[in-house]
Design an enzyme around this catalytic site. Structure first.
Site, PDB file in Angstrom:
ATOM      1  N   LYS A 197       8.497   1.124  -6.245  1.00 34.63           N
ATOM      2  CA  LYS A 197       7.052   1.411  -6.344  1.00 34.63           C
ATOM      3  C   LYS A 197       6.790   2.287  -7.565  1.00 34.63           C
ATOM      4  O   LYS A 197       5.823   2.101  -8.289  1.00 34.63           O
ATOM      5  CB  LYS A 197       6.548   2.147  -5.098  1.00 34.63           C
ATOM      6  CG  LYS A 197       6.511   1.279  -3.876  1.00 34.63           C
ATOM      7  CD  LYS A 197       5.094   1.108  -3.330  1.00 34.63           C
ATOM      8  CE  LYS A 197       5.161   0.275  -2.067  1.00 34.63           C
ATOM      9  NZ  LYS A 197       3.998  -0.464  -1.744  1.00 34.63           N
ATOM     10  N   LYS A 208       9.563  -9.876  -2.563  1.00 30.08           N
ATOM     11  CA  LYS A 208       9.296  -9.880  -1.117  1.00 30.08           C
ATOM     12  C   LYS A 208       7.848 -10.304  -0.825  1.00 30.08           C
ATOM     13  O   LYS A 208       6.938  -9.940  -1.568  1.00 30.08           O
ATOM     14  CB  LYS A 208       9.536  -8.450  -0.621  1.00 30.08           C
ATOM     15  CG  LYS A 208       9.205  -8.187   0.816  1.00 30.08           C
ATOM     16  CD  LYS A 208       9.345  -6.685   1.099  1.00 30.08           C
ATOM     17  CE  LYS A 208       8.415  -6.269   2.216  1.00 30.08           C
ATOM     18  NZ  LYS A 208       8.276  -4.843   2.397  1.00 30.08           N
ATOM     19  N   LYS A 217       2.120  -7.466   2.252  1.00 30.12           N
ATOM     20  CA  LYS A 217       0.666  -7.388   2.482  1.00 30.12           C
ATOM     21  C   LYS A 217      -0.074  -6.960   1.224  1.00 30.12           C
ATOM     22  O   LYS A 217      -1.068  -7.540   0.843  1.00 30.12           O
ATOM     23  CB  LYS A 217       0.338  -6.319   3.522  1.00 30.12           C
ATOM     24  CG  LYS A 217       0.864  -6.527   4.866  1.00 30.12           C
ATOM     25  CD  LYS A 217       0.285  -5.405   5.744  1.00 30.12           C
ATOM     26  CE  LYS A 217       1.263  -4.928   6.785  1.00 30.12           C
ATOM     27  NZ  LYS A 217       2.215  -3.913   6.317  1.00 30.12           N
TER      28      LYS A 217
HETATM   29  N1  AQP Z   1       8.789 -10.270   3.594  1.00 28.60           N
HETATM   30  C1  AQP Z   1       9.400  -9.728   4.641  1.00 28.60           C
HETATM   31  N2  AQP Z   1      10.518 -10.305   5.135  1.00 28.60           N
HETATM   32  C2  AQP Z   1      11.163  -9.788   6.217  1.00 28.60           C
HETATM   33  N3  AQP Z   1      10.722  -8.670   6.859  1.00 28.60           N
HETATM   34  C3  AQP Z   1       9.606  -8.063   6.395  1.00 28.60           C
HETATM   35  N4  AQP Z   1       8.933  -6.973   6.792  1.00 28.60           N
HETATM   36  C4  AQP Z   1       7.846  -6.790   6.009  1.00 28.60           C
HETATM   37  N5  AQP Z   1       7.797  -7.765   5.074  1.00 28.60           N
HETATM   38  C5  AQP Z   1       8.881  -8.561   5.283  1.00 28.60           C
HETATM   39  C6  AQP Z   1       9.353  -6.140   7.922  1.00 28.60           C
HETATM   40  O1  AQP Z   1       8.217  -5.920   8.731  1.00 28.60           O
HETATM   41  C7  AQP Z   1       8.271  -4.599   9.238  1.00 28.60           C
HETATM   42  C8  AQP Z   1       6.991  -3.893   9.007  1.00 28.60           C
HETATM   43  O2  AQP Z   1       6.743  -3.670   7.715  1.00 28.60           O
HETATM   44  P1  AQP Z   1       5.559  -2.690   7.291  1.00 28.60           P
HETATM   45  O3  AQP Z   1       4.305  -3.440   7.231  1.00 28.60           O
HETATM   46  O4  AQP Z   1       5.546  -1.471   8.130  1.00 28.60           O
HETATM   47  O5  AQP Z   1       6.043  -2.246   5.904  1.00 28.60           O
HETATM   48  P2  AQP Z   1       6.445  -3.070   4.656  1.00 28.60           P
HETATM   49  O6  AQP Z   1       7.859  -3.541   4.796  1.00 28.60           O
HETATM   50  O7  AQP Z   1       6.177  -2.168   3.490  1.00 28.60           O
HETATM   51  O8  AQP Z   1       5.457  -4.319   4.671  1.00 28.60           O
HETATM   52  P3  AQP Z   1       4.558  -4.828   3.504  1.00 28.60           P
HETATM   53  O9  AQP Z   1       3.955  -6.114   3.933  1.00 28.60           O
HETATM   54  O10 AQP Z   1       5.327  -4.847   2.215  1.00 28.60           O
HETATM   55  O11 AQP Z   1       3.424  -3.721   3.478  1.00 28.60           O
HETATM   56  P4  AQP Z   1       2.770  -2.977   2.234  1.00 28.60           P
HETATM   57  O12 AQP Z   1       2.425  -4.041   1.243  1.00 28.60           O
HETATM   58  O13 AQP Z   1       1.585  -2.268   2.794  1.00 28.60           O
HETATM   59  O14 AQP Z   1       3.814  -2.022   1.697  1.00 28.60           O
HETATM   60  C9  AQP Z   1       9.478  -3.897   8.632  1.00 28.60           C
HETATM   61  O15 AQP Z   1      10.518  -3.930   9.565  1.00 28.60           O
HETATM   62  C10 AQP Z   1       9.783  -4.750   7.452  1.00 28.60           C
HETATM   63  O16 AQP Z   1      11.157  -4.710   7.156  1.00 28.60           O
END
Ligand code: AQP
Length: 328
Positions: free
Chosen positions: A111, A194, A197
């Site tokens: 990040k 990855k 969101k």
């Molecule tokens: N692309 C992915 N593949 C597999 N697992 C994923 N997880 C998220 N994206 C993938 C898993 O979902 C859980 C919750 O994630 P989170 O929303 O708390 O945080 P994150 O991993 O930071 O998700 P995002 O979508 O990337 O959110 P933003 O964009 O807001 O930072 C975790 O167990 C994660 O591993």
């Protein structure tokens, strides 16, 4: 019975990545463990959130948990910020974590590289410690997460070991559970990145509430190579390998079975099968979500959840404070 703890940030429409990496596991495992599943709203504010949207996203997350199949009789569902002991313990753990450990966290480094340090909050830097608190506050045995969170569970394990050595046995040692297929679902337009969101291009990211025609369009236009062979090779064929991961996970089969099944198919035929699998999974979830989102069930479940977790967390926190010498 062993304990399971995990949560997801309410930072916007949930992606197919979070479903496959996390929620699907919660649903599969929650009856075999004493399960605590929370909405990680304090983690959400590590990046700027708009008040009304955050409130809606929190509610949405609970409706999605239920629509995906979490049964409130088998899982305690609650909102992280409603239990003040998460932050209380987090501070104590921060005082027992080294800067060097946080400096090694690859998610923060990524990040920082992308956005530049002046726009990043201190919370984003220290959130792995809050995550450790979320887990060990309840003496979790297992933490189902996607691959990207594995390093943070490792950090949690280091903190537990250090704390227990210094103050005597206090916390349980948690272990991550990472799915075999789908630990890291990639963006459909940029399959080296990855599916996320906030960071993904909307065409590359399938949201759990996307309409059928939108899902189909996104999958049919997913970036692939031109070799037209359905073979798993993340290095040289990241796009098709990502679609294979999605298919294998949703159908609960191994990647070599996917290869065998589609040995005579071209990319168009395979993409259509992937789109069908995603739509067949998400349609019932979307229908259930619509039934739940405006019902009083959400508040009933959250009230029950928070009532159950606060006394547990308070006991743990008091035990920790006593060992350290805080208070009277
Ligand atoms: N692309 C992915 N593949 C597999 N697992 C994923 N997880 C998220 N994206 C993938 C898993 O979902 C859980 C919750 O994630 P989170 O929303 O708390 O945080 P994150 O991993 O930071 O998700 P995002 O979508 O990337 O959110 P933003 O964009 O807001 O930072 C975790 O167990 C994660 O591993």
């Amino acid at each position: 019975m062993e304990r399971l703890v995990s949560g997801i940030k309410p930072t916007g429409g949930l992606t197919l990545g979070s479903y496959i990496g996390a929620i699907k596991q919660f649903v599969e495992l929650h009856k075999s463990y004493e399960s605590y599943i929370f909405v990680a709203d304090m983690h959400a504010i590590t990046t700027p959130q708009e008040k009304k949207e955050l409130r809606n996203n929190i509610r949405d997350m609970v409706a999605i948990y239920l629509a995906c199949g979490l049964e409130p009789d088998n899982a305690t569902i609650y909102i992280q910020s409603e239990n003040p002991y998460h932050a209380q313990l987090s501070w104590i753990l921060e005082c027992n974590t080294y800067l060097g450990e946080l400096n090694r966290m690859t998610q923060f480094k990524d990040k920082n590289r992308k956005e530049g340090s002046k726009n990043l909050s201190c919370g984003l830097y220290t959130y792995p410690v809050l995550m450790a608190s979320d887990i060990i506050l309840y003496d979790a045995d297992v933490v189902p997460v996607g691959e990207d969170q594995k390093q943070h569970v490792e950090l949690t394990r280091n903190i537990v070991e250090r704390f227990n050595n210094k103050y005597g046995s206090t916390f349980k040692m948690p272990r991550p559970i990472i799915p075999e297929a789908g630990a890291r679902i990639k963006d459909l337009q940029n399959p080296k990145m990855k599916m996320s969101k906030s960071d993904s291009d909307s065409r590359g990211c399938i949201l759990l509430l996307d309409e059928e025609n939108v899902i189909r369009k996104k999958i049919m236009s997913a970036v692939t190579d031109s070799d037209n062979k359905i073979i798993f090779d993340e290095e040289n064929k990241p796009g098709i390998s990502n679609l294979m991961m999605i298919y294998a996970s949703l159908k609960d089969i191994k990647l070599d079975e996917v290869e065998r099944k589609f040995v005579n198919s071209n990319y168009g035929e395979f993409k259509k099968a992937v789109a069908d699998a995603v739509i067949n999974t998400l349609k019932p979830i979307q229908e259930k979500y619509k039934e739940i989102i405006n019902s009083s069930l959400i508040d009933e479940i959250l009230n029950k959840g928070i009532e159950k977790v606060i006394p547990l967390a308070k006991d743990k926190c008091l035990e920790v404070q006593e060992k350290i010498g805080l208070g009277r």
